[in-house]
Write an enzyme that holds these catalytic residues in place. Structure first.
Site, PDB file in Angstrom:
ATOM      1  N   TYR A 110      -3.892 -58.772  45.693  1.00  7.18           N
ATOM      2  CA  TYR A 110      -3.645 -57.372  46.048  1.00  7.18           C
ATOM      3  C   TYR A 110      -4.963 -56.608  46.110  1.00  7.18           C
ATOM      4  O   TYR A 110      -5.218 -55.857  47.064  1.00  7.18           O
ATOM      5  CB  TYR A 110      -2.718 -56.740  45.009  1.00  7.18           C
ATOM      6  CG  TYR A 110      -2.581 -55.247  45.128  1.00  7.18           C
ATOM      7  CD1 TYR A 110      -1.765 -54.680  46.100  1.00  7.18           C
ATOM      8  CD2 TYR A 110      -3.269 -54.393  44.250  1.00  7.18           C
ATOM      9  CE1 TYR A 110      -1.643 -53.293  46.203  1.00  7.18           C
ATOM     10  CE2 TYR A 110      -3.147 -53.016  44.353  1.00  7.18           C
ATOM     11  CZ  TYR A 110      -2.327 -52.477  45.332  1.00  7.18           C
ATOM     12  OH  TYR A 110      -2.212 -51.107  45.431  1.00  7.18           O
ATOM     13  N   SER A 153      -6.846 -48.031  46.619  1.00  5.66           N
ATOM     14  CA  SER A 153      -6.541 -48.267  45.213  1.00  5.66           C
ATOM     15  C   SER A 153      -7.823 -48.594  44.465  1.00  5.66           C
ATOM     16  O   SER A 153      -8.752 -49.185  45.034  1.00  5.66           O
ATOM     17  CB  SER A 153      -5.560 -49.435  45.069  1.00  5.66           C
ATOM     18  OG  SER A 153      -5.421 -49.822  43.712  1.00  5.66           O
TER      19      SER A 153
END
Length: 252
Positions: free
Chosen positions: A157, A144
């Site tokens: 995250y 990501s």
């Protein structure tokens, strides 16, 4: 083995209900992939995903797999590879968590880290070893852009994805020349069930667009894929913004 057109004939998706994973499977089936293994926690959703892909003409089986149960990975994934060669493994599992709750409840933060990083390291190494033993194959890892630089809004995250990204890049270097291709995919904000209700970030994309980028990256044997491609330039700039200024940017 890959067919004459370079498309994988067999696919293992770790995270069998992942919208990106399933979008990728659909595109690969259209390109002659015939055997698919969907690995995930047993659920009606996993069975529905398998049924959908069977309707497209693939031979599909589900595999009971838990990212948090690292002790079982060698046995569970070993059985998958013992049934026949796997041309491509897509590591597509992960959770966003809830930043506010996770800061207040460290065990929740740990679950994010264990799922996105520890579980992925375990499964990734097992699959990499099996691919190397068979002498060919691709390992595609969904990272990501959140891992490129920690943001106040999602640093738990983001840090887990940063660890995963570094691991996958290093694994790719370790496997260079062995016949195993490692490709790291760095999407931005993806419109999925997991992100539903969250404020959409600029350059948002879809599972289908990520899947298209994965298929193209495989064909080109890319090592890193950004989705959309413009994020490569954006994140290169953001990485070098001084921290006092970065804290004032709306990307937080």
């Amino acid at each position: 083995m890959k067919d004459a057109f370079g498309a994988p004939q067999s696919l293992l998706v770790l995270g069998g209900t992942s919208e990106i994973g399933l979008a990728t499977a659909r595109r690969l089936i259209a390109r002659r992939t015939r055997t698919v293994r969907l690995a995930g926690r047993p659920s009606p959703a996993l069975e529905r995903a398998a049924a959908e892909l069977r309707e497209l003409g693939a031979e599909v089986r589900t595999v009971a797999f838990d990212a948090l149960d690292s002790a079982s990975h060698e046995e569970v994934l070993g059985k998958v590879f013992s049934d026949g060669d796997i041309d491509m493994v897509l590591l597509a599992f992960g959770i966003l968590g809830d930043q506010t709750r996770d800061e207040e409840e460290p065990l929740s933060a740990v679950q994010v880290a264990q799922t996105n990083y520890t579980g992925a390291v375990s499964a990734g190494l097992v699959c990499a070893g099996a691919l190397q033993a068979q002498g060919h194959g691709a390992l595609v890892v969904l990272s990501s852009v959140a891992g490129e630089r920690a943001r106040r809004a999602d640093f738990i995250y983001g840090s887990s994805k940063a660890g995963l990204d570094a691991f996958a890049q290093g694994l790719g270097d370790a496997l260079h020349g062995t016949g195993v291709h490692v490709m790291v995919v760095r999407p931005g904000f993806v419109r999925t069930r997991m992100t539903a209700g969250r404020e959409e970030a600029p350059l948002a994309t879809t599972p289908g667009a990520v899947a298209d980028a994965i298929v193209t990256g495989l064909r080109r044997r890319s090592e890193t894929v950004w989705v959309p491609g413009a994020l490569r330039v954006v994140m290169s700039a953001l990485r070098h913004v001084p921290r006092p200024l970065f804290r004032r940017l709306p990307v937080r």
